[in-house]
Design a protein around this motif. Structure first.
Motif, PDB file in Angstrom:
ATOM      1  N   HIS A 262       0.843  -1.188   0.083  1.00 53.03           N
ATOM      2  CA  HIS A 262      -0.083   0.007  -0.052  1.00 53.03           C
ATOM      3  C   HIS A 262       0.963   1.282   0.070  1.00 53.03           C
ATOM      4  O   HIS A 262       2.117   1.225  -0.116  1.00 53.03           O
TER       5      HIS A 262
ATOM      6  N   HIS B 128       1.420   3.681   2.173  1.00 53.89           N
ATOM      7  CA  HIS B 128       2.083   4.435   3.364  1.00 53.89           C
ATOM      8  C   HIS B 128       3.516   4.610   3.342  1.00 53.89           C
ATOM      9  O   HIS B 128       4.141   3.685   3.088  1.00 53.89           O
TER      10      HIS B 128
ATOM     11  N   HIS C 222       6.334   2.166   4.016  1.00 57.08           N
ATOM     12  CA  HIS C 222       6.087   1.021   2.937  1.00 57.08           C
ATOM     13  C   HIS C 222       6.526   1.415   1.653  1.00 57.08           C
ATOM     14  O   HIS C 222       7.197   0.379   0.806  1.00 57.08           O
TER      15      HIS C 222
ATOM     16  N   HIS D 142      -7.499  -1.364   4.961  1.00 51.41           N
ATOM     17  CA  HIS D 142      -6.545  -0.565   5.722  1.00 51.41           C
ATOM     18  C   HIS D 142      -6.201   0.688   4.999  1.00 51.41           C
ATOM     19  O   HIS D 142      -5.900   1.964   5.602  1.00 51.41           O
TER      20      HIS D 142
ATOM     21  N   ASP E 122      -0.312  -4.002   6.067  1.00 50.40           N
ATOM     22  CA  ASP E 122      -1.102  -3.575   7.212  1.00 50.40           C
ATOM     23  C   ASP E 122      -2.133  -3.894   7.775  1.00 50.40           C
ATOM     24  O   ASP E 122      -3.266  -3.406   8.515  1.00 50.40           O
TER      25      ASP E 122
HETATM   26 ZN    ZN Z   1      -0.026   1.388   6.580  1.00 47.50          ZN
END
Ligand code: ZN
Length: 298
Positions: free
Chosen positions: A90, A92, A95, A161, A180
């Motif tokens: 994803h 974020h 990451h 998420h 996550d």
């Molecule tokens: Zn995350």
């Protein structure tokens, strides 16, 4: 303090520990082999997963540039290869920030179709647009990669998420990186602007539980140090139950006319034992605030 600044302050406080050197000391050796040439790298930020053989090198998630460099060097040493694919679970930052360090060494960066835009929007809010490296290959519902003697199946279950969570199954090793979708015995980061929905998140965890078996080994994006970043499918339901308990706590509070500040001033969700307290201090208040907003309390 008004609600917005309260939220922003707690958000900043909550993200801080993810960046602290303390998280570097969880394990002396950040590399751990799990099964059949599939392993993980802890470092700092979201857990990196990898498949490393002489015939294929696949990396799942990128953490931050410094740890990404350390991860790349270790994997390259092990295989002598460049990376066949880097997959972001994803958008974020913990990451994807390391995408920049992996980019010169990877043939492609793969993510769900929604990820580049979510990443751009978040970077705009955080003032980090110039630092972004985006996926150059996206998928809508699923994608399969042949990787030497391994087969890598990547799927999207819908908003959970975030609005672009990829689930990565190393089929022969029977290891699944869930990103996550699981904060193992931690409250979790509920990112409404990033497309999070706790209902979708719970549904994704139930579907994962149904899809895989007791033999499947899961890699989690984050974990309470006591419980770690791997587990079995029962751990998926612990996360699901926690989200349900959180929603119940907030919904009852809203019905009773409680303010978000009053609800956030707690160190536990009823029915959930103290192991949820071991994560960073603002994680729970921030999760409560997000669900309060999600359920229409703000
Ligand atoms: Zn995350």
């Amino acid at each position: 303090m008004n609600r917005r600044s309260f939220l922003q302050q707690t958000l900043a406080a909550a993200l801080l520990p993810l960046l602290s050197p303390k998280h570097l000391s969880w394990q002396e050796n950040p590399f751990r082999l799990l099964r059949r040439n599939v392993g993980l790298f802890t470092g700092r930020g979201g857990t990196i997963g990898w498949l490393a053989t002489a015939d294929a090198l696949i990396v799942v998630d990128a953490q931050f540039p410094d740890t990404a460099t350390q991860c790349w060097e270790g994997l390259h040493e092990r295989t002598g290869r460049t990376i066949d694919a880097l997959i972001n679970t994803h958008h974020h930052r913990d990451h994807t920030a390391g995408n920049a360090a992996f980019k010169p060494h990877t043939r492609q960066i793969i993510a769900h179709h929604n990820v580049p835009e979510l990443q751009r929007e978040a970077a705009q809010r955080q003032g980090t647009l110039e630092a972004q490296v985006y996926a150059d290959r996206t998928f809508d519902t699923s994608l399969t990669l042949e990787a030497g003697d391994e087969r890598v199946h990547v799927v999207y279950y819908g908003p959970a998420h975030t609005g672009g969570d990829a689930i990565i199954h190393f089929e022969n090793a029977n290891v699944v990186h869930v990103g996550d979708l699981v904060f193992n015995r931690m409250p979790g980061f509920i990112d409404l602007p990033g497309g999070a929905t706790t209902e979708g998140w719970m549904a994704a965890l139930e579907r994962l539980y149904q899809t895989y078996t007791d033999e499947t080994l899961f890699i989690f994006g984050h974990g309470n140090p006591k419980y770690g970043v791997t587990g079995g499918r029962a751990d998926l339901l612990v996360m699901r139950d926690f989200l349900e308990g959180l929603r119940r706590y907030v919904a009852e509070g809203i019905r009773a006319g409680k303010s978000v500040e009053a609800l956030a001033a707690t160190d536990r969700i009823p029915g959930f034992p103290e192991h949820y307290l071991d994560s960073w201090p603002q994680a729970l208040p921030m999760a409560i605030q997000a669900v309060y907003q999600e359920l229409g309390g703000l």
